[in-house]
Design an enzyme around this catalytic site. Structure first.
Site, PDB file in Angstrom:
ATOM      1  N   THR A 117      -6.035 -13.505  15.036  1.00  0.00           N
ATOM      2  CA  THR A 117      -5.988 -12.677  16.256  1.00  0.00           C
ATOM      3  C   THR A 117      -5.901 -11.209  15.854  1.00  0.00           C
ATOM      4  OG1 THR A 117      -4.911 -14.483  17.400  1.00  0.00           O
ATOM      5  CG2 THR A 117      -4.728 -12.299  18.415  1.00  0.00           C
ATOM      6  N   GLY A 121      -7.303  -0.750   3.972  1.00  0.00           N
ATOM      7  CA  GLY A 121      -8.268  -0.507   2.908  1.00  0.00           C
ATOM      8  C   GLY A 121      -8.255  -1.604   1.850  1.00  0.00           C
ATOM      9  N   CYS A 174       0.383   6.092  -4.440  1.00  0.00           N
ATOM     10  CA  CYS A 174       1.246   5.622  -3.355  1.00  0.00           C
ATOM     11  C   CYS A 174       2.664   5.332  -3.823  1.00  0.00           C
ATOM     12  CB  CYS A 174       0.689   4.375  -2.690  1.00  0.00           C
ATOM     13  SG  CYS A 174      -0.980   4.576  -2.134  1.00  0.00           S
TER      14      CYS A 174
HETATM   15  N1  PLP Z   1      -8.324   2.780  -1.508  1.00  0.00           N
HETATM   16  C1  PLP Z   1      -7.867   4.036  -1.664  1.00  0.00           C
HETATM   17  C2  PLP Z   1      -8.756   5.047  -2.298  1.00  0.00           C
HETATM   18  C3  PLP Z   1      -6.588   4.392  -1.231  1.00  0.00           C
HETATM   19  O1  PLP Z   1      -6.153   5.638  -1.411  1.00  0.00           O
HETATM   20  C4  PLP Z   1      -5.778   3.396  -0.635  1.00  0.00           C
HETATM   21  C5  PLP Z   1      -4.405   3.709  -0.217  1.00  0.00           C
HETATM   22  O2  PLP Z   1      -3.643   4.261  -0.985  1.00  0.00           O
HETATM   23  C6  PLP Z   1      -6.310   2.102  -0.463  1.00  0.00           C
HETATM   24  C7  PLP Z   1      -7.584   1.830  -0.919  1.00  0.00           C
HETATM   25  C8  PLP Z   1      -5.520   1.007   0.185  1.00  0.00           C
HETATM   26  O3  PLP Z   1      -5.506   1.171   1.583  1.00  0.00           O
HETATM   27  P1  PLP Z   1      -4.399   0.429   2.459  1.00  0.00           P
HETATM   28  O4  PLP Z   1      -3.110   1.157   2.212  1.00  0.00           O
HETATM   29  O5  PLP Z   1      -4.869   0.610   3.879  1.00  0.00           O
HETATM   30  O6  PLP Z   1      -4.374  -0.988   2.067  1.00  0.00           O
END
Ligand code: PLP
Length: 383
Positions: free
Chosen positions: A238, A71, A328
């Site tokens: 890749t 993300g 997180c």
């Molecule tokens: N956007 C949101 C709303 C998220 O909750 C997160 C992950 O916590 C991310 C982006 C980032 O995603 P990734 O952990 O795959 O980089």
């Protein structure tokens, strides 16, 4: 001690079927997907089949799906490329976005002189549509609006239709970080008003380290990663073949069982709300997280009337994982910038917020254990 996982908004446990699909690929795939020989062509076909599967599940075109490392990269790719290629001079966003958006737009402000403005929030973190309208009205600068579909900390769902209509009215580009929503709602990209969206496999029971950017057809962005022609020249390097297979399998499973899982998780969230209210009458629900219509069914965010930076850690000692503080970072104890942006600073000073987030593997007994543990801790602390 039973371990209870209620931190699914941070990451979700990978499903067995996904592991199996990935293992099969790891064992089978020898070639580099960019090689023209049979080994390479075979692996390329796995990637393209995965792209078709993902596109079908979102009612998008395969060419609109660009696999990324997750993300964060999807958000970076979209925001940075849009500034580079559409000459975006102004970005409108909210203080409640994930850091993958907030820090990227601040970096663009710093290094690319993009003007970044925060849209005003109404009570409970609702985006003030009138303010957005006014801000869009007041400029002729090429503008991009980036607002997330489902908030990862407080669960608020975006009023996508009205925000999309407002962006359209003023010709602004619209990006939505759909990381928490993909796999949880049937998103029909042919109807949704986004130009861009982002997703991450580990949020829907797939592997970490893989995701995708949805870039609407013919928008013609250039990559930020150069050095190869992979991903239709949108992302050099890749491909993470096994991850992509896992992502497609996880999304397929999530969409297959979506309605059934949604009903079960919704019931669990409702049960958690009523159990918490009964056991801890002073509990406060943050944002719209206790509104079953206007919040995602996987996220519940609560405040308790004590200041305790170690509450998440104490729950962890009892075998229960929730998230305290910034996104997180379960157990970090740092206060959450999302909750801070929502609340009166004086109130936040004397409270502790926790995010409880549910997934397909949770059961009522997990909620019972959480509520019991929280009650015991609160009594210990004199509440
Ligand atoms: N956007 C949101 C709303 C998220 O909750 C997160 C992950 O916590 C991310 C982006 C980032 O995603 P990734 O952990 O795959 O980089």
């Amino acid at each position: 001690m039973d371990r209870i996982y209620l931190d699914n908004a941070a990451t979700t446990p990978i499903k067995d079927e996904v592991v199996e699909a990935m293992m099969n690929t790891l064992k089978k795939s020898i070639g580099n997907p960019s090689s023209p020989h049979r080994f390479g062509r075979e692996v390329r076909s796995f990637i393209e089949e995965s792209r078709i599967l993902v596109a079908r599940r979102l009612n998008a075109l395969p060419s609109e799906i660009i696999f990324t490392s997750g993300g964060t990269e999807a958000n970076n790719l979209i925001l940075r490329s849009a500034v580079q290629d559409f000459k975006i001079r102004r970005i409108l966003t909210s203080p409640l976005e994930h850091k993958a958006v907030l820090e990227t737009v601040l970096d663009l402000a710093h290094h690319r002189r993009v003007i970044v403005e925060l849209v005003r929030l109404k009570e409970k973190g609702i985006i003030d549509l009138e303010d957005l309208d006014q801000k869009l009205q007041n400029t002729s600068l090429p503008t991009l609006v980036t607002l997330m579909y489902a908030n990862n900390e407080i669960g608020n769902l975006l009023d996508v239709e009205n925000i999309g209509a407002t962006c359209k009215k003023y010709g602004a580009y619209f990006h939505s970080d759909t990381v928490q929503a993909v796999g949880y709602y049937s998103l029909d990209m042919s109807q949704l008003p986004f130009h861009f969206a982002s997703a991450s496999a580990h949020k829907f029971h797939g592997p970490a380290g893989v995701g995708f950017a949805f870039i609407r057809k013919a928008l013609g962005l250039r990559p930020i990663l150069t050095g190869g022609y992979q991903e239709r020249s949108m992302r050099a390097g890749t491909e993470n073949i096994c991850g992509i297979i896992g992502l497609a399998k996880a999304l397929d499973l999530a969409c297959l069982n979506l309605e059934e899982d949604k009903k079960r998780i919704e019931a669990l969230k409702l049960y958690c709300i009523s159990s918490l209210k009964q056991a801890l009458p002073y509990v406060v629900f943050n944002g719209l997280s206790d509104d079953m219509v206007r919040s995602i069914y996987t996220v519940l965010n609560i405040s308790l009337p004590i200041k305790d930076d170690l509450l998440g850690f104490e729950l962890d000692l009892k075998g229960i994982a929730v998230s305290q503080g910034s996104a997180c970072s379960s157990g970090s104890g740092k206060s959450s910038y999302v909750i801070d942006a929502l609340s009166d600073p004086k109130q936040v000073e004397n409270t502790t917020s926790l995010r409880i987030s549910f997934g397909v593997f949770n059961q009522k007994k997990d909620v019972d254990a959480l509520v019991l543990a929280l009650k015991a801790l609160m009594v210990q602390k004199g509440l």
